[in-house]
Design an enzyme around this catalytic site. Structure first.
Site, short mmCIF file in Angstrom:
data_model
loop_
_atom_site.label_atom_id
_atom_site.label_comp_id
_atom_site.label_asym_id
_atom_site.label_seq_id
_atom_site.Cartn_x
_atom_site.Cartn_y
_atom_site.Cartn_z
N HIS A 8 0.83 -1.21 0.00
CA HIS A 8 0.00 0.00 0.00
C HIS A 8 0.86 1.26 0.00
CE1 HIS A 8 -3.95 1.95 1.42
NE2 HIS A 8 -3.09 2.95 1.31
N GLU A 189 -10.69 4.40 7.28
CA GLU A 189 -9.59 5.29 7.63
C GLU A 189 -10.19 6.59 8.20
OE1 GLU A 189 -7.55 7.08 4.32
OE2 GLU A 189 -5.75 7.55 5.46
#
Ligand code: ADE
Ligand code: ZN
Length: 321
Positions: A8, A189
Site C-alpha cells: 500500500h 480510515e
C-alpha cells in the site's frame, strides 16, 4: 532486518520533497505553499490532498514518471524490501497532461530499471479517485482492464472516503474483478467501521486499505478474521492524519491478536515522515513485535500480493532463504 514487502503506497505520494522541488524547477513552479524547510506542509486530510495534488501535477512527461518509480523503488530496495505494489492514478496523469497509457508505460520503465539495479519485484494497482465521482472511477477500472500492461495486476480506490457510498462504486469493482484483477479498497480510515462493512458487502475485496476503524465493532473484526481479508495497515499515516491520537491507541496489535491478517505499509511516505523500514521499526517499538512477528507480516503481504504463483513462490523463497 527482516526482508520487507509492501502492498500500500501511492506512487504520486511517494515523491520525496527534493524530487518535487527538482520537478518544480524543471517546470517553473513555486513550491513555497506546500514545501517548507525540505518537508511537505499540510494540516489535515484536505490540505494533505492539496499538497499531494500539487506535487502530482509536477510529473508531466514519461521521464518524470520513470524517474519517480525508479527513485522510489531503488530506495525501498536499499532499505531491504523485496516487493512493492503501488497505486497508480490515471486521473492524476491526465490532469498533468499525460495519457494513462503513456503514464503506465513510463512507470513500468522505472520499475524495470529498479529491478535491474536492485532485484526488487513490483506491480501496479490502478486506482480510481473516489471524490472524482463514479464515472471517473469506472473509467479507471476500464483502463486497468484494457491497458494490457503486464505489471498492472490490481484495481483499487483511494481519495476522500467521506464522499459517496461504497455501493455507488460496486460496478467499477465488478468490471475489474471479472477481468481477473486483484481487488483492494480504502475503507475505515477517515470513516468508521460501517465503511469497512459496506466495502466488504459491496466491493468484496481480498484486501482493505487501512480498515483499522473496524476495531470499533468486534463482530466486524471477527468477520475480517474469519473471511481472511488482509488489512493494509499504515500506522504512521494513521497517527499523522490523527485517525488515532497515539501509538498506544492504535489497533494494530488488537487486530492481529483477534486473528486478522495484517500487513505494514507507508501509504505516502514523505508526507508522513515515514518509510516502509520505519513502519517495521514502529511495530517493534510500539507494538512489541519481534523479528519472527515481522517475518510473519512480510509472509502475509506476499501471500496477499497480486502476483502470479511462480513470482510469489520466488519471493517466498527469498524471504525464507
Ligand atoms: N490518497 C493518497 N493517500 C491517501 C490516503 N491515506 N487515504 C485516501 N486516499 C489517499
Ligand atoms: Zn492509501
Amino acid at each position: 532486518m527482516v526482508a520487507m514487502a509492501e502492498l500500500h503506497c501511492h506512487i504520486e505520494g511517494a515523491a520525496a520533497p527534493e524530487l518535487v522541488e527538482r520537478q518544480a524547477r524543471k517546470y517553473g513552479a513555486d513550491t513555497s505553499r506546500f514545501i517548507r524547510d525540505g518537508a511537505f506542509v499540510w494540516e489535515d486530510f484536505t490540505t494533505f490532498l492539496a499538497a499531494y495534488d500539487f506535487s502530482a501535477d509536477l510529473f508531466r512527461d514519461e521521464e518524470d514518471y520513470a524517474l519517480l518509480a525508479e527513485h522510489y523503488l531503488t530506495g525501498l530496495a536499499n532499505d531491504g524490501a523485496i516487493y512493492s505494489e503501488f497505486f497508480t492514478s490515471p486521473d492524476h496523469a491526465r490532469r498533468a497532461g499525460l495519457s494513462p497509457e503513456t503514464y503506465t508505460n513510463a512507470l513500468g520503465e522505472g520499475m524495470r530499471r529498479a529491478k535491474q539495479a536492485t532485484g526488487i519485484e513490483s506491480r501496479m494497482i490502478v486506482t480510481g479517485v473516489r471524490h472524482f465521482g463514479v464515472e471517473s472511477v469506472e473509467d479507471a477500472a476500464r483502463f486497468a482492464v484494457n491497458c494490457g500492461h503486464p505489471l498492472v495486476t490490481g484495481y483499487g480506490m483511494a481519495g476522500e472516503e467521506r464522499f459517496g457510498q461504497h455501493a455507488d462504486y460496486a460496478r467499477a469493482f465488478d468490471i475489474a474483478r471479472e477481468a481477473g484483477l486483484g481487488i483492494t479498497v480504502h475503507a475505515g480510515e477517515l470513516v468508521g467501521w460501517e465503511s469497512v462493512r459496506d466495502a466488504l458487502d459491496h466491493i468484496r475485496p481480498s484486501r482493505i486499505g487501512h480498515g483499522v476503524r473496524a476495531i470499533e465493532n468486534p463482530e466486524l473484526v471477527k468477520r475480517i478474521a474469519d473471511e481472511g481479508v488482509v488489512l493494509e495497515v499504515c500506522p504512521v499515516s494513521n497517527i499523522e492524519l490523527k485517525v488515532f491520537p497515539d501509538y498506544a491507541s492504535h489497533p494494530f496489535p488488537e487486530l492481529r491478536g483477534a486473528g486478522c491478517r495484517v500487513t505494514l505499509n507507508a501509504d505516502d511516505p514523505p508526507y508522513f515522515h515515514t518509510s516502509l523500514k520505519k513502519e517495521y521499526e514502529v511495530a517493534v517499538e510500539h507494538f512489541g513485535m519481534d523479528a519472527e512477528d515481522l517475518a510473519e507480516v512480510t509472509r502475509t503481504a506476499l501471500a496477499a500480493a497480486f502476483v502470479d504463483e511462480e513470482t510469489r513462490a520466488r519471493l517466498e523463497a527469498r524471504l525464507d532463504g
